[in-house]
Design a protein around this motif. Structure first.
Motif, PDB file in Angstrom:
ATOM      1  N   LEU A  13       0.827  -1.207   0.000  1.00  0.00           N
ATOM      2  CA  LEU A  13       0.000   0.000   0.000  1.00  0.00           C
ATOM      3  C   LEU A  13       0.861   1.257   0.000  1.00  0.00           C
ATOM      4  O   LEU A  13       0.600   2.199  -0.752  1.00  0.00           O
ATOM      5  CB  LEU A  13      -0.936   0.003   1.205  1.00  0.00           C
ATOM      6  CG  LEU A  13      -1.901   1.177   1.306  1.00  0.00           C
ATOM      7  CD1 LEU A  13      -2.871   1.170   0.128  1.00  0.00           C
ATOM      8  CD2 LEU A  13      -2.657   1.117   2.608  1.00  0.00           C
ATOM      9  N   PHE A  14       1.901   1.283   0.815  1.00  0.00           N
ATOM     10  CA  PHE A  14       2.809   2.429   0.854  1.00  0.00           C
ATOM     11  C   PHE A  14       3.474   2.633  -0.502  1.00  0.00           C
ATOM     12  O   PHE A  14       3.515   3.747  -1.027  1.00  0.00           O
ATOM     13  CB  PHE A  14       3.868   2.231   1.930  1.00  0.00           C
ATOM     14  CG  PHE A  14       5.004   3.202   1.835  1.00  0.00           C
ATOM     15  CD1 PHE A  14       4.820   4.542   2.140  1.00  0.00           C
ATOM     16  CD2 PHE A  14       6.255   2.784   1.410  1.00  0.00           C
ATOM     17  CE1 PHE A  14       5.873   5.451   2.035  1.00  0.00           C
ATOM     18  CE2 PHE A  14       7.302   3.673   1.303  1.00  0.00           C
ATOM     19  CZ  PHE A  14       7.104   5.008   1.615  1.00  0.00           C
ATOM     20  N   ALA A  15       3.988   1.559  -1.086  1.00  0.00           N
ATOM     21  CA  ALA A  15       4.679   1.674  -2.375  1.00  0.00           C
ATOM     22  C   ALA A  15       3.722   2.139  -3.471  1.00  0.00           C
ATOM     23  O   ALA A  15       4.085   2.991  -4.294  1.00  0.00           O
ATOM     24  CB  ALA A  15       5.304   0.337  -2.746  1.00  0.00           C
ATOM     25  N   SER A  16       2.527   1.600  -3.479  1.00  0.00           N
ATOM     26  CA  SER A  16       1.549   1.995  -4.490  1.00  0.00           C
ATOM     27  C   SER A  16       1.163   3.462  -4.341  1.00  0.00           C
ATOM     28  O   SER A  16       1.105   4.204  -5.328  1.00  0.00           O
ATOM     29  CB  SER A  16       0.306   1.119  -4.367  1.00  0.00           C
ATOM     30  OG  SER A  16      -0.733   1.609  -5.155  1.00  0.00           O
ATOM     31  N   HIS A  17       0.906   3.884  -3.116  1.00  0.00           N
ATOM     32  CA  HIS A  17       0.498   5.267  -2.873  1.00  0.00           C
ATOM     33  C   HIS A  17       1.616   6.233  -3.251  1.00  0.00           C
ATOM     34  O   HIS A  17       1.379   7.262  -3.890  1.00  0.00           O
ATOM     35  CB  HIS A  17       0.119   5.421  -1.399  1.00  0.00           C
ATOM     36  CG  HIS A  17      -0.690   6.627  -1.107  1.00  0.00           C
ATOM     37  ND1 HIS A  17      -0.130   7.856  -0.898  1.00  0.00           N
ATOM     38  CD2 HIS A  17      -2.026   6.804  -1.009  1.00  0.00           C
ATOM     39  CE1 HIS A  17      -1.079   8.733  -0.663  1.00  0.00           C
ATOM     40  NE2 HIS A  17      -2.242   8.115  -0.713  1.00  0.00           N
ATOM     41  N   THR A  18       2.839   5.905  -2.872  1.00  0.00           N
ATOM     42  CA  THR A  18       3.977   6.767  -3.183  1.00  0.00           C
ATOM     43  C   THR A  18       4.262   6.796  -4.682  1.00  0.00           C
ATOM     44  O   THR A  18       4.556   7.851  -5.246  1.00  0.00           O
ATOM     45  CB  THR A  18       5.211   6.304  -2.398  1.00  0.00           C
ATOM     46  OG1 THR A  18       4.873   6.275  -1.012  1.00  0.00           O
ATOM     47  CG2 THR A  18       6.381   7.231  -2.601  1.00  0.00           C
ATOM     48  N   MET A  19       4.147   5.648  -5.344  1.00  0.00           N
ATOM     49  CA  MET A  19       4.398   5.593  -6.778  1.00  0.00           C
ATOM     50  C   MET A  19       3.355   6.407  -7.542  1.00  0.00           C
ATOM     51  O   MET A  19       3.689   7.149  -8.470  1.00  0.00           O
ATOM     52  CB  MET A  19       4.387   4.155  -7.281  1.00  0.00           C
ATOM     53  CG  MET A  19       4.721   4.027  -8.750  1.00  0.00           C
ATOM     54  SD  MET A  19       4.637   2.363  -9.366  1.00  0.00           S
ATOM     55  CE  MET A  19       2.875   2.098  -9.358  1.00  0.00           C
ATOM     56  N   GLN A  20       2.085   6.298  -7.148  1.00  0.00           N
ATOM     57  CA  GLN A  20       1.038   7.076  -7.812  1.00  0.00           C
ATOM     58  C   GLN A  20       1.287   8.566  -7.632  1.00  0.00           C
ATOM     59  O   GLN A  20       1.097   9.353  -8.561  1.00  0.00           O
ATOM     60  CB  GLN A  20      -0.330   6.704  -7.257  1.00  0.00           C
ATOM     61  CG  GLN A  20      -0.811   5.346  -7.670  1.00  0.00           C
ATOM     62  CD  GLN A  20      -2.087   4.948  -6.953  1.00  0.00           C
ATOM     63  OE1 GLN A  20      -2.660   5.714  -6.189  1.00  0.00           O
ATOM     64  NE2 GLN A  20      -2.523   3.729  -7.201  1.00  0.00           N
ATOM     65  N   SER A  21       1.720   8.954  -6.456  1.00  0.00           N
ATOM     66  CA  SER A  21       2.004  10.362  -6.200  1.00  0.00           C
ATOM     67  C   SER A  21       3.208  10.835  -7.010  1.00  0.00           C
ATOM     68  O   SER A  21       3.202  11.922  -7.575  1.00  0.00           O
ATOM     69  CB  SER A  21       2.249  10.589  -4.709  1.00  0.00           C
ATOM     70  OG  SER A  21       2.577  11.925  -4.467  1.00  0.00           O
ATOM     71  N   ALA A  22       4.240  10.014  -7.054  1.00  0.00           N
ATOM     72  CA  ALA A  22       5.450  10.406  -7.782  1.00  0.00           C
ATOM     73  C   ALA A  22       5.196  10.495  -9.287  1.00  0.00           C
ATOM     74  O   ALA A  22       5.762  11.354  -9.969  1.00  0.00           O
ATOM     75  CB  ALA A  22       6.573   9.420  -7.506  1.00  0.00           C
ATOM     76  N   THR A  40       7.817  19.007  -4.486  1.00  0.00           N
ATOM     77  CA  THR A  40       8.454  18.182  -3.457  1.00  0.00           C
ATOM     78  C   THR A  40       7.638  18.137  -2.171  1.00  0.00           C
ATOM     79  O   THR A  40       7.496  17.077  -1.568  1.00  0.00           O
ATOM     80  CB  THR A  40       9.864  18.705  -3.155  1.00  0.00           C
ATOM     81  OG1 THR A  40      10.599  18.774  -4.376  1.00  0.00           O
ATOM     82  CG2 THR A  40      10.584  17.802  -2.191  1.00  0.00           C
ATOM     83  N   ASP A  41       7.071  19.261  -1.771  1.00  0.00           N
ATOM     84  CA  ASP A  41       6.284  19.281  -0.530  1.00  0.00           C
ATOM     85  C   ASP A  41       5.060  18.381  -0.620  1.00  0.00           C
ATOM     86  O   ASP A  41       4.727  17.678   0.323  1.00  0.00           O
ATOM     87  CB  ASP A  41       5.835  20.711  -0.201  1.00  0.00           C
ATOM     88  CG  ASP A  41       7.001  21.622   0.131  1.00  0.00           C
ATOM     89  OD1 ASP A  41       8.083  21.090   0.457  1.00  0.00           O
ATOM     90  OD2 ASP A  41       6.826  22.851   0.059  1.00  0.00           O
ATOM     91  N   VAL A  42       4.399  18.398  -1.759  1.00  0.00           N
ATOM     92  CA  VAL A  42       3.211  17.562  -1.949  1.00  0.00           C
ATOM     93  C   VAL A  42       3.611  16.093  -1.985  1.00  0.00           C
ATOM     94  O   VAL A  42       2.927  15.229  -1.419  1.00  0.00           O
ATOM     95  CB  VAL A  42       2.463  17.967  -3.236  1.00  0.00           C
ATOM     96  CG1 VAL A  42       1.303  17.038  -3.511  1.00  0.00           C
ATOM     97  CG2 VAL A  42       2.011  19.404  -3.149  1.00  0.00           C
ATOM     98  N   LEU A  43       4.723  15.792  -2.631  1.00  0.00           N
ATOM     99  CA  LEU A  43       5.207  14.418  -2.684  1.00  0.00           C
ATOM    100  C   LEU A  43       5.546  13.898  -1.291  1.00  0.00           C
ATOM    101  O   LEU A  43       5.189  12.770  -0.940  1.00  0.00           O
ATOM    102  CB  LEU A  43       6.432  14.308  -3.594  1.00  0.00           C
ATOM    103  CG  LEU A  43       7.040  12.918  -3.746  1.00  0.00           C
ATOM    104  CD1 LEU A  43       6.027  11.957  -4.346  1.00  0.00           C
ATOM    105  CD2 LEU A  43       8.289  12.975  -4.599  1.00  0.00           C
ATOM    106  N   ILE A  44       6.195  14.712  -0.485  1.00  0.00           N
ATOM    107  CA  ILE A  44       6.530  14.297   0.880  1.00  0.00           C
ATOM    108  C   ILE A  44       5.265  14.084   1.699  1.00  0.00           C
ATOM    109  O   ILE A  44       5.146  13.111   2.437  1.00  0.00           O
ATOM    110  CB  ILE A  44       7.465  15.326   1.540  1.00  0.00           C
ATOM    111  CG1 ILE A  44       8.831  15.283   0.877  1.00  0.00           C
ATOM    112  CG2 ILE A  44       7.583  15.083   3.033  1.00  0.00           C
ATOM    113  CD1 ILE A  44       9.766  16.383   1.299  1.00  0.00           C
ATOM    114  N   LYS A  45       4.285  14.974   1.535  1.00  0.00           N
ATOM    115  CA  LYS A  45       3.009  14.823   2.248  1.00  0.00           C
ATOM    116  C   LYS A  45       2.308  13.536   1.831  1.00  0.00           C
ATOM    117  O   LYS A  45       1.816  12.777   2.672  1.00  0.00           O
ATOM    118  CB  LYS A  45       2.104  16.016   1.989  1.00  0.00           C
ATOM    119  CG  LYS A  45       0.754  15.920   2.650  1.00  0.00           C
ATOM    120  CD  LYS A  45      -0.122  17.096   2.224  1.00  0.00           C
ATOM    121  CE  LYS A  45      -1.569  16.759   2.322  1.00  0.00           C
ATOM    122  NZ  LYS A  45      -2.152  16.107   1.190  1.00  0.00           N
ATOM    123  N   ASP A  46       2.255  13.262   0.522  1.00  0.00           N
ATOM    124  CA  ASP A  46       1.603  12.044   0.041  1.00  0.00           C
ATOM    125  C   ASP A  46       2.348  10.791   0.480  1.00  0.00           C
ATOM    126  O   ASP A  46       1.722   9.773   0.791  1.00  0.00           O
ATOM    127  CB  ASP A  46       1.485  12.070  -1.479  1.00  0.00           C
ATOM    128  CG  ASP A  46       0.417  13.034  -1.963  1.00  0.00           C
ATOM    129  OD1 ASP A  46      -0.409  13.464  -1.128  1.00  0.00           O
ATOM    130  OD2 ASP A  46       0.406  13.351  -3.161  1.00  0.00           O
TER     131      ASP A  46
END
Length: 80
Positions: free
Chosen positions: A23-32, A38-44
């Motif tokens: 779940l973490f990897a999927s959420h981070t990959m979708q955000s990236a 950068t701030d939004v990516l760190i928040k996501d």
């Protein structure tokens, strides 16, 4: 008896750990892939880490509610 309970807990949290990391990897990959600032990516990524951490503990009730009762797709449940 303690040995059996220990193995059951290891299996439960082992499955939860795998699902949480997914779940973490999927959420981070979708955000990236959305290429935010950068701030939004760190928040996501932080939101993904929290949701993944909670999935470690609450994956069984979540499976029952979303996949069995609501008839959601198991793969979509795992990555969203």
């Amino acid at each position: 008896m303690r040995s059996l309970l220990g193995w059951l807990l290891r299996i439960y949290f082992g499955i939860g750990l795998v699902l949480g990391v997914m779940l973490f990897a999927s959420h981070t990959m979708q955000s990236a892939m959305a290429a935010p600032e950068t701030d939004v990516l760190i928040k996501d990524a932080t939101v993904g880490a929290v949701r993944g951490g909670l999935r470690i503990f609450y994956w069984a009730p979540s499976v029952f509610e979303n996949v069995i009762v609501r008839k959601a797709d198991p793969l979509n449940w795992a990555i969203n």
